[in-house]
Motif scaffolding. Structure first.
Motif, PDB file in Angstrom:
ATOM      1  N   VAL A 148       0.837  -1.211   0.000  1.00 16.55           N
ATOM      2  CA  VAL A 148       0.000   0.000   0.000  1.00 16.55           C
ATOM      3  C   VAL A 148       0.875   1.265   0.000  1.00 16.55           C
ATOM      4  O   VAL A 148       0.579   2.243  -0.685  1.00 16.55           O
ATOM      5  CB  VAL A 148      -0.969  -0.026   1.214  1.00 16.55           C
ATOM      6  CG1 VAL A 148      -1.526   1.350   1.533  1.00 16.55           C
ATOM      7  CG2 VAL A 148      -2.111  -1.012   0.961  1.00 16.55           C
TER       8      VAL A 148
ATOM      9  N   CYS B 225       1.974   1.841  -3.535  1.00 16.94           N
ATOM     10  CA  CYS B 225       1.009   1.573  -4.605  1.00 16.94           C
ATOM     11  C   CYS B 225       0.733   2.836  -5.427  1.00 16.94           C
ATOM     12  O   CYS B 225       0.615   3.927  -4.887  1.00 16.94           O
ATOM     13  CB  CYS B 225      -0.294   1.067  -3.984  1.00 16.94           C
ATOM     14  SG  CYS B 225      -1.600   0.824  -5.197  1.00 16.94           S
ATOM     15  N   LYS B 226       0.645   2.655  -6.733  1.00 16.33           N
ATOM     16  CA  LYS B 226       0.302   3.783  -7.618  1.00 16.33           C
ATOM     17  C   LYS B 226      -0.834   3.394  -8.544  1.00 16.33           C
ATOM     18  O   LYS B 226      -0.908   3.865  -9.682  1.00 16.33           O
ATOM     19  CB  LYS B 226       1.527   4.181  -8.448  1.00 16.33           C
ATOM     20  CG  LYS B 226       2.653   4.737  -7.589  1.00 16.33           C
ATOM     21  CD  LYS B 226       3.808   5.226  -8.432  1.00 16.33           C
ATOM     22  CE  LYS B 226       4.867   5.852  -7.527  1.00 16.33           C
ATOM     23  NZ  LYS B 226       6.074   6.232  -8.253  1.00 16.33           N
ATOM     24  N   LYS B 227      -1.702   2.518  -8.065  1.00 12.61           N
ATOM     25  CA  LYS B 227      -2.753   2.005  -8.942  1.00 12.61           C
ATOM     26  C   LYS B 227      -3.896   2.989  -9.174  1.00 12.61           C
ATOM     27  O   LYS B 227      -4.721   2.761 -10.047  1.00 12.61           O
ATOM     28  CB  LYS B 227      -3.319   0.694  -8.385  1.00 12.61           C
ATOM     29  CG  LYS B 227      -2.346  -0.472  -8.544  1.00 12.61           C
ATOM     30  CD  LYS B 227      -3.043  -1.801  -8.330  1.00 12.61           C
ATOM     31  CE  LYS B 227      -3.570  -1.905  -6.912  1.00 12.61           C
ATOM     32  NZ  LYS B 227      -4.330  -3.125  -6.687  1.00 12.61           N
ATOM     33  N   CYS B 228      -3.963   4.040  -8.366  1.00 14.44           N
ATOM     34  CA  CYS B 228      -4.964   5.066  -8.663  1.00 14.44           C
ATOM     35  C   CYS B 228      -4.385   6.429  -8.302  1.00 14.44           C
ATOM     36  O   CYS B 228      -3.337   6.534  -7.662  1.00 14.44           O
ATOM     37  CB  CYS B 228      -6.298   4.806  -7.950  1.00 14.44           C
ATOM     38  SG  CYS B 228      -6.374   5.398  -6.252  1.00 14.44           S
TER      39      CYS B 228
ATOM     40  N   LEU C 260      -5.075   8.556  -6.178  1.00 13.86           N
ATOM     41  CA  LEU C 260      -4.982   8.973  -4.777  1.00 13.86           C
ATOM     42  C   LEU C 260      -3.546   8.911  -4.261  1.00 13.86           C
ATOM     43  O   LEU C 260      -3.218   9.519  -3.253  1.00 13.86           O
ATOM     44  CB  LEU C 260      -5.910   8.117  -3.894  1.00 13.86           C
ATOM     45  CG  LEU C 260      -7.414   8.296  -4.150  1.00 13.86           C
ATOM     46  CD1 LEU C 260      -8.226   7.407  -3.218  1.00 13.86           C
ATOM     47  CD2 LEU C 260      -7.829   9.743  -3.980  1.00 13.86           C
ATOM     48  N   HIS C 261      -2.688   8.207  -4.961  1.00 15.43           N
ATOM     49  CA  HIS C 261      -1.301   8.123  -4.464  1.00 15.43           C
ATOM     50  C   HIS C 261      -0.573   9.463  -4.600  1.00 15.43           C
ATOM     51  O   HIS C 261       0.373   9.736  -3.872  1.00 15.43           O
ATOM     52  CB  HIS C 261      -0.520   7.025  -5.185  1.00 15.43           C
ATOM     53  CG  HIS C 261       0.044   7.429  -6.510  1.00 15.43           C
ATOM     54  ND1 HIS C 261      -0.665   7.339  -7.686  1.00 15.43           N
ATOM     55  CD2 HIS C 261       1.253   7.942  -6.851  1.00 15.43           C
ATOM     56  CE1 HIS C 261       0.084   7.767  -8.681  1.00 15.43           C
ATOM     57  NE2 HIS C 261       1.253   8.135  -8.208  1.00 15.43           N
TER      58      HIS C 261
ATOM     59  N   ARG D 190      -0.953  11.404  -1.304  1.00 16.77           N
ATOM     60  CA  ARG D 190      -0.835  10.669  -0.041  1.00 16.77           C
ATOM     61  C   ARG D 190       0.468  11.007   0.673  1.00 16.77           C
ATOM     62  O   ARG D 190       1.513  11.139   0.040  1.00 16.77           O
ATOM     63  CB  ARG D 190      -0.933   9.178  -0.357  1.00 16.77           C
ATOM     64  CG  ARG D 190       0.129   8.295   0.258  1.00 16.77           C
ATOM     65  CD  ARG D 190       0.066   6.877  -0.224  1.00 16.77           C
ATOM     66  NE  ARG D 190       1.147   6.593  -1.139  1.00 16.77           N
ATOM     67  CZ  ARG D 190       1.124   5.677  -2.098  1.00 16.77           C
ATOM     68  NH1 ARG D 190       0.050   4.948  -2.296  1.00 16.77           N
ATOM     69  NH2 ARG D 190       2.169   5.498  -2.861  1.00 16.77           N
TER      70      ARG D 190
ATOM     71  N   VAL E 263     -10.759   2.537   0.772  1.00 19.78           N
ATOM     72  CA  VAL E 263      -9.571   3.055   0.061  1.00 19.78           C
ATOM     73  C   VAL E 263      -8.481   3.381   1.070  1.00 19.78           C
ATOM     74  O   VAL E 263      -8.745   3.843   2.172  1.00 19.78           O
ATOM     75  CB  VAL E 263      -9.843   4.293  -0.859  1.00 19.78           C
ATOM     76  CG1 VAL E 263     -10.684   3.898  -2.055  1.00 19.78           C
ATOM     77  CG2 VAL E 263     -10.420   5.466  -0.108  1.00 19.78           C
ATOM     78  N   LYS E 264      -7.262   3.095   0.686  1.00 26.82           N
ATOM     79  CA  LYS E 264      -6.143   3.167   1.632  1.00 26.82           C
ATOM     80  C   LYS E 264      -5.407   4.507   1.593  1.00 26.82           C
ATOM     81  O   LYS E 264      -4.523   4.753   2.423  1.00 26.82           O
ATOM     82  CB  LYS E 264      -5.129   2.050   1.358  1.00 26.82           C
ATOM     83  CG  LYS E 264      -5.728   0.668   1.134  1.00 26.82           C
ATOM     84  CD  LYS E 264      -6.542   0.168   2.303  1.00 26.82           C
ATOM     85  CE  LYS E 264      -6.880  -1.312   2.148  1.00 26.82           C
ATOM     86  NZ  LYS E 264      -8.024  -1.715   2.990  1.00 26.82           N
ATOM     87  N   CYS E 265      -5.690   5.343   0.608  1.00 26.55           N
ATOM     88  CA  CYS E 265      -5.058   6.663   0.544  1.00 26.55           C
ATOM     89  C   CYS E 265      -6.136   7.740   0.613  1.00 26.55           C
ATOM     90  O   CYS E 265      -7.251   7.542   0.130  1.00 26.55           O
ATOM     91  CB  CYS E 265      -4.247   6.819  -0.747  1.00 26.55           C
ATOM     92  SG  CYS E 265      -2.996   5.524  -0.931  1.00 26.55           S
TER      93      CYS E 265
ATOM     94  N   ALA F 149      -9.782   0.045  -7.916  1.00 25.12           N
ATOM     95  CA  ALA F 149      -8.332  -0.193  -7.922  1.00 25.12           C
ATOM     96  C   ALA F 149      -7.853  -0.697  -6.568  1.00 25.12           C
ATOM     97  O   ALA F 149      -6.949  -1.523  -6.467  1.00 25.12           O
ATOM     98  CB  ALA F 149      -7.593   1.094  -8.297  1.00 25.12           C
ATOM     99  N   CYS F 150      -8.470  -0.195  -5.497  1.00 16.49           N
ATOM    100  CA  CYS F 150      -7.987  -0.508  -4.149  1.00 16.49           C
ATOM    101  C   CYS F 150      -8.582  -1.800  -3.597  1.00 16.49           C
ATOM    102  O   CYS F 150      -8.089  -2.337  -2.609  1.00 16.49           O
ATOM    103  CB  CYS F 150      -8.304   0.657  -3.212  1.00 16.49           C
ATOM    104  SG  CYS F 150      -7.107   0.834  -1.888  1.00 16.49           S
TER     105      CYS F 150
ATOM    106  N   PHE G 164      -6.731  -5.005  -2.158  1.00 17.61           N
ATOM    107  CA  PHE G 164      -6.083  -4.983  -0.835  1.00 17.61           C
ATOM    108  C   PHE G 164      -7.069  -5.392   0.261  1.00 17.61           C
ATOM    109  O   PHE G 164      -6.749  -6.203   1.127  1.00 17.61           O
ATOM    110  CB  PHE G 164      -5.517  -3.589  -0.525  1.00 17.61           C
ATOM    111  CG  PHE G 164      -4.360  -3.200  -1.399  1.00 17.61           C
ATOM    112  CD1 PHE G 164      -3.205  -3.966  -1.429  1.00 17.61           C
ATOM    113  CD2 PHE G 164      -4.415  -2.063  -2.201  1.00 17.61           C
ATOM    114  CE1 PHE G 164      -2.127  -3.613  -2.235  1.00 17.61           C
ATOM    115  CE2 PHE G 164      -3.348  -1.696  -3.005  1.00 17.61           C
ATOM    116  CZ  PHE G 164      -2.202  -2.478  -3.017  1.00 17.61           C
TER     117      PHE G 164
HETATM  118 FE1  SF4 Z   1      -3.220   2.181  -4.371  1.00 14.41          FE
HETATM  119 FE2  SF4 Z   1      -5.465   2.095  -2.964  1.00 14.41          FE
HETATM  120 FE3  SF4 Z   1      -3.746   4.093  -2.601  1.00 14.41          FE
HETATM  121 FE4  SF4 Z   1      -5.150   3.939  -4.848  1.00 14.41          FE
HETATM  122  S1  SF4 Z   1      -5.974   4.245  -2.786  1.00 14.41           S
HETATM  123  S2  SF4 Z   1      -2.954   4.370  -4.698  1.00 14.41           S
HETATM  124  S3  SF4 Z   1      -5.254   1.733  -5.181  1.00 14.41           S
HETATM  125  S4  SF4 Z   1      -3.393   1.936  -2.154  1.00 14.41           S
END
Ligand code: SF4
Ligand code: URA
Length: 208
Positions: free
Chosen positions: A14, A17-20, A22-23, A26, A86-88, A103-104, A107
């Motif tokens: 996490v 992560c750069k899948k969306c 929100l990174h 963060r 969502v983690k970010c 995307a999240c 996890f």
């Molecule tokens: Fe990755 Fe989730 Fe953070 Fe998006 S919100 S960057 S999917 S960890």
């Protein structure tokens, strides 16, 4: 890997992560925390300002209220697991977008598989919709549903309930019912739905 190691691995992923999108804003990813063999998992929406600063879930005003709610039923944070969909942090605490939730989700899915809780309490609309699509929180809050063998109990989000007396008494009432709901977990009605949680994913399992 045991569940501690699985969850530590997810937390590490996490952070980078750069899948969306929100990174981009963060400071810390907030994967969640608590007992990795918890029977109850609380799932909120996403990190707010303080969570993003500290890298821990529910540490601001909503978190203090969540602590009070846990105390109502003699539970402590260390006995449960607390995470988010969502983690970010969504900038300015805006709602998470569908593509961010999608995307999240992997996890959260892996966390649920590793912890294998008996009961999942969803806090707020986004978390509820992940398990019970199209439900209305005003209609289903506090009602336990068995979803493929797991009890899911939707509740209002503590941040919303904090400043609205009617929601506050509602979430307090729902929390007070938790011990009984857990005790009667076996007999709750089964909801017919395809939850992402239960989709078999042999690829994912064989990765570890
Ligand atoms: Fe990755 Fe989730 Fe953070 Fe998006 S919100 S960057 S999917 S960890
Ligand atoms: N609100 C959430 O949904 N999650 C947190 O971690 C903090 C506030």
């Amino acid at each position: 890997m045991n569940s501690d190691e699985f969850l530590a691995q997810i937390a590490e992923e996490v952070q980078v992560c750069k899948k969306c999108d929100l990174h981009f804003s963060r400071k810390h990813g907030v994967s969640g925390e608590g007992l990795t063999s918890a029977e109850i998992m609380f799932i909120g929406e996403g990190p707010g300002f303080h969570e993003n600063q500290q890298g821990r879930p529910f540490v601001g005003a909503a978190g203090r209220f969540l602590d009070e709610l846990l105390e109502l039923v003699d539970m402590q944070r260390q006995q449960v697991f607390i995470g988010n969909v969502v983690k970010c942090r969504p900038p300015g605490n805006r709602d998470p977008r569908p593509e961010e939730l999608a995307a999240c989700d992997v996890f959260l899915e892996r966390q649920i598989q590793a912890i294998n809780p008996k009961v999942i309490v969803t806090l707020g609309r986004f978390s509820m919709e992940r398990f019970i699509p199209h439900a209305k929180i005003s209609e289903v809050h506090g009602k336990a549903m068995r979803i493929k063998g797991r009890l899911v109990v939707p509740m209002y989000h503590p941040a919303a309930a904090l400043h609205q007396p009617s929601l506050r008494s509602s979430v307090e009432g729902d929390f007070n019912q938790l011990p009984d709901l857990i005790a009667s977990a076996e007999s709750a009605p089964e909801l017919e739905t395809n939850t992402p949680e239960e989709k078999p994913d042999p690829k994912q399992l064989s990765m570890f």
